[in-house]
Motif scaffolding. Structure first.
Motif, PDB file in Angstrom:
ATOM      1  N   ASP A  42       6.170   5.094   6.052  1.00  0.00           N
ATOM      2  CA  ASP A  42       7.380   5.414   5.300  1.00  0.00           C
ATOM      3  C   ASP A  42       7.322   6.867   4.849  1.00  0.00           C
ATOM      4  O   ASP A  42       6.354   7.579   5.109  1.00  0.00           O
ATOM      5  CB  ASP A  42       7.506   4.491   4.073  1.00  0.00           C
ATOM      6  CG  ASP A  42       7.802   3.048   4.465  1.00  0.00           C
ATOM      7  OD1 ASP A  42       8.443   2.843   5.510  1.00  0.00           O
ATOM      8  OD2 ASP A  42       7.370   2.147   3.736  1.00  0.00           O
ATOM      9  N   GLN A  69       0.820  -1.216   0.000  1.00  0.00           N
ATOM     10  CA  GLN A  69       0.000   0.000   0.000  1.00  0.00           C
ATOM     11  C   GLN A  69       0.853   1.265   0.000  1.00  0.00           C
ATOM     12  O   GLN A  69       0.405   2.305   0.462  1.00  0.00           O
ATOM     13  CB  GLN A  69      -0.947  -0.001   1.205  1.00  0.00           C
ATOM     14  CG  GLN A  69      -1.939  -1.156   1.187  1.00  0.00           C
ATOM     15  CD  GLN A  69      -2.878  -1.143   2.363  1.00  0.00           C
ATOM     16  OE1 GLN A  69      -4.004  -1.618   2.291  1.00  0.00           O
ATOM     17  NE2 GLN A  69      -2.433  -0.617   3.502  1.00  0.00           N
ATOM     18  N   TYR A  70       2.073   1.166  -0.496  1.00  0.00           N
ATOM     19  CA  TYR A  70       2.966   2.325  -0.611  1.00  0.00           C
ATOM     20  C   TYR A  70       3.158   3.023   0.729  1.00  0.00           C
ATOM     21  O   TYR A  70       3.116   4.245   0.836  1.00  0.00           O
ATOM     22  CB  TYR A  70       2.427   3.297  -1.665  1.00  0.00           C
ATOM     23  CG  TYR A  70       2.301   2.650  -3.021  1.00  0.00           C
ATOM     24  CD1 TYR A  70       3.405   2.531  -3.857  1.00  0.00           C
ATOM     25  CD2 TYR A  70       1.085   2.109  -3.443  1.00  0.00           C
ATOM     26  CE1 TYR A  70       3.302   1.898  -5.097  1.00  0.00           C
ATOM     27  CE2 TYR A  70       0.977   1.487  -4.672  1.00  0.00           C
ATOM     28  CZ  TYR A  70       2.090   1.389  -5.492  1.00  0.00           C
ATOM     29  OH  TYR A  70       1.986   0.757  -6.715  1.00  0.00           O
ATOM     30  N   GLY A  71       3.367   2.184   1.754  1.00  0.00           N
ATOM     31  CA  GLY A  71       3.691   2.702   3.081  1.00  0.00           C
ATOM     32  C   GLY A  71       2.509   3.000   3.965  1.00  0.00           C
ATOM     33  O   GLY A  71       2.686   3.505   5.076  1.00  0.00           O
ATOM     34  N   ILE A  72       1.291   2.686   3.530  1.00  0.00           N
ATOM     35  CA  ILE A  72       0.092   3.043   4.293  1.00  0.00           C
ATOM     36  C   ILE A  72      -0.400   1.867   5.126  1.00  0.00           C
ATOM     37  O   ILE A  72      -0.402   0.720   4.667  1.00  0.00           O
ATOM     38  CB  ILE A  72      -1.032   3.521   3.347  1.00  0.00           C
ATOM     39  CG1 ILE A  72      -0.706   4.910   2.825  1.00  0.00           C
ATOM     40  CG2 ILE A  72      -2.390   3.526   4.040  1.00  0.00           C
ATOM     41  CD1 ILE A  72      -1.772   5.498   1.936  1.00  0.00           C
ATOM     42  N   THR A 106      -3.123   6.402  -2.805  1.00  0.00           N
ATOM     43  CA  THR A 106      -3.581   5.187  -2.141  1.00  0.00           C
ATOM     44  C   THR A 106      -4.474   5.521  -0.946  1.00  0.00           C
ATOM     45  O   THR A 106      -5.460   4.821  -0.679  1.00  0.00           O
ATOM     46  CB  THR A 106      -2.381   4.341  -1.694  1.00  0.00           C
ATOM     47  OG1 THR A 106      -1.542   4.075  -2.832  1.00  0.00           O
ATOM     48  CG2 THR A 106      -2.832   3.024  -1.087  1.00  0.00           C
ATOM     49  N   PRO A 161       6.262   9.630   2.766  1.00  0.00           N
ATOM     50  CA  PRO A 161       5.105   9.675   1.861  1.00  0.00           C
ATOM     51  C   PRO A 161       5.473  10.232   0.488  1.00  0.00           C
ATOM     52  O   PRO A 161       6.347  11.090   0.357  1.00  0.00           O
ATOM     53  CB  PRO A 161       4.116  10.585   2.592  1.00  0.00           C
ATOM     54  CG  PRO A 161       4.951  11.408   3.509  1.00  0.00           C
ATOM     55  CD  PRO A 161       6.130  10.579   3.890  1.00  0.00           C
ATOM     56  N   THR A 162       4.789   9.734  -0.536  1.00  0.00           N
ATOM     57  CA  THR A 162       4.983  10.161  -1.915  1.00  0.00           C
ATOM     58  C   THR A 162       3.625  10.471  -2.548  1.00  0.00           C
ATOM     59  O   THR A 162       2.584  10.401  -1.878  1.00  0.00           O
ATOM     60  CB  THR A 162       5.690   9.058  -2.728  1.00  0.00           C
ATOM     61  OG1 THR A 162       4.832   7.899  -2.785  1.00  0.00           O
ATOM     62  CG2 THR A 162       7.012   8.672  -2.092  1.00  0.00           C
ATOM     63  N   ARG A 211       2.120   8.627  -4.726  1.00  0.00           N
ATOM     64  CA  ARG A 211       1.336   7.393  -4.691  1.00  0.00           C
ATOM     65  C   ARG A 211       0.761   7.134  -3.305  1.00  0.00           C
ATOM     66  O   ARG A 211      -0.283   6.485  -3.177  1.00  0.00           O
ATOM     67  CB  ARG A 211       2.196   6.216  -5.146  1.00  0.00           C
ATOM     68  CG  ARG A 211       2.527   6.254  -6.638  1.00  0.00           C
ATOM     69  CD  ARG A 211       3.451   5.123  -7.030  1.00  0.00           C
ATOM     70  NE  ARG A 211       3.793   5.186  -8.440  1.00  0.00           N
ATOM     71  CZ  ARG A 211       3.351   4.355  -9.373  1.00  0.00           C
ATOM     72  NH1 ARG A 211       2.556   3.361  -9.026  1.00  0.00           N
ATOM     73  NH2 ARG A 211       3.702   4.484 -10.641  1.00  0.00           N
ATOM     74  N   THR A 212       1.420   7.612  -2.282  1.00  0.00           N
ATOM     75  CA  THR A 212       0.872   7.471  -0.938  1.00  0.00           C
ATOM     76  C   THR A 212      -0.434   8.253  -0.804  1.00  0.00           C
ATOM     77  O   THR A 212      -1.433   7.747  -0.278  1.00  0.00           O
ATOM     78  CB  THR A 212       1.891   7.971   0.099  1.00  0.00           C
ATOM     79  OG1 THR A 212       3.139   7.298  -0.074  1.00  0.00           O
ATOM     80  CG2 THR A 212       1.388   7.725   1.509  1.00  0.00           C
ATOM     81  N   SER A 262       0.965   6.808   7.271  1.00  0.00           N
ATOM     82  CA  SER A 262       2.063   6.397   6.407  1.00  0.00           C
ATOM     83  C   SER A 262       3.256   6.073   7.290  1.00  0.00           C
ATOM     84  O   SER A 262       3.724   6.921   8.057  1.00  0.00           O
ATOM     85  CB  SER A 262       2.431   7.502   5.420  1.00  0.00           C
ATOM     86  OG  SER A 262       3.577   7.144   4.672  1.00  0.00           O
TER      87      SER A 262
END
Length: 245
Positions: A55, A18-21, A64, A57-58, A60-61, A53
């Motif tokens: 990680d 989940q891109y860090g979520i 998502t 965050p970006t 994509r975060t 998050s």
């Protein structure tokens, strides 16, 4: 303390997917108690109520997080989906998400990016979930200017993400008519033939070859577009070859 410390392996795997979520509901299902969640959340980035998050965050975060808010049937569309498909050169500042809820979802700003939710009925695919190429381009036409739309359509056709007939068919069935310039652009693109036949046109000073016989693979010779000038041009060619008298 590192944000990922003391997380079960299943939670780490889910965060990577989940891109860090991670959400508090997901952590609860994985056996992480609320007291542990509160302690770990001190090192996390809070995106929305119950959504964190773990990680850095970006873009994509943020996307998502919007998909999680919109539910399991949500899908990015418009410029956001266009970028995910590779049809845009940069990440869009605004994110549009399609959902199937009966009630409206209010616009949110996550990580400084406005996220708009619309009931469009788009079917998602891929990760993060995004609408099809054809649906994405139809929604790009409703969001973006004509220059952006032309660039997206050109890349989609050039990279063979879709075809002009498929795009024209999808656009013809769209009830939400995009603005005039965008509509004209899509209609022009959709009217292009899939493959233009190559027809040989011979120079008027040269003797054309005989027509191809029936059943041969060669293309028949097309008449010169300015055939009314052919006799004059040929006369001039003969005069030049003869030279001064």
């Amino acid at each position: 303390m590192h944000p990922r410390q003391h997380l079960p392996a299943a939670a780490l795997y889910l965060a990577d997917e989940q891109y860090g979520i991670l959400t508090t509901a997901q952590l609860r299902e994985l056996g992480v108690t609320e007291s542990v969640q509160r302690r770990l959340a001190k090192g996390w980035t809070k995106l929305e109520r119950g959504i964190y998050s773990v990680d850095e965050p970006t873009w994509r975060t943020a996307l998502t997080a919007g998909l999680i808010i919109a539910g399991p049937d949500a899908a990015a569309t418009g410029l956001a989906a266009g970028w995910l498909h590779g049809m845009l050169g940069r990440e869009p500042s605004r994110i549009t998400i399609s959902h199937d809820h009966d009630h409206a979802l209010h616009e949110r700003t996550i990580l400084g990016r406005p996220i708009t939710f619309r009931r469009l009925g788009r079917h998602g695919r891929g990760s993060p979930s995004r609408a099809s190429v054809e649906d994405s381009l139809v929604d790009v036409a409703a969001e973006a200017d004509e220059l952006t739309l032309v660039g997206a359509v050109t890349r989609a056709l050039g990279q063979r993400f879709t075809t002009a007939p498929r795009l024209a068919e999808r656009f013809a069935g769209e009830q939400r008519a995009p603005p005039g310039p965008a509509r004209k652009t899509l209609l022009v693109v959709g009217s292009r033939p899939r493959e233009r036949p190559r027809v040989a046109v011979h120079h008027p000073c040269r003797t054309p070859p005989p027509p191809a016989p029936a059943g041969a693979s060669g293309q028949p010779v097309a008449p010169h577009p300015f055939r009314w000038l052919v006799p004059r041009v040929r006369a001039g060619c003969r005069a030049r070859r003869a030279g001064p008298r």
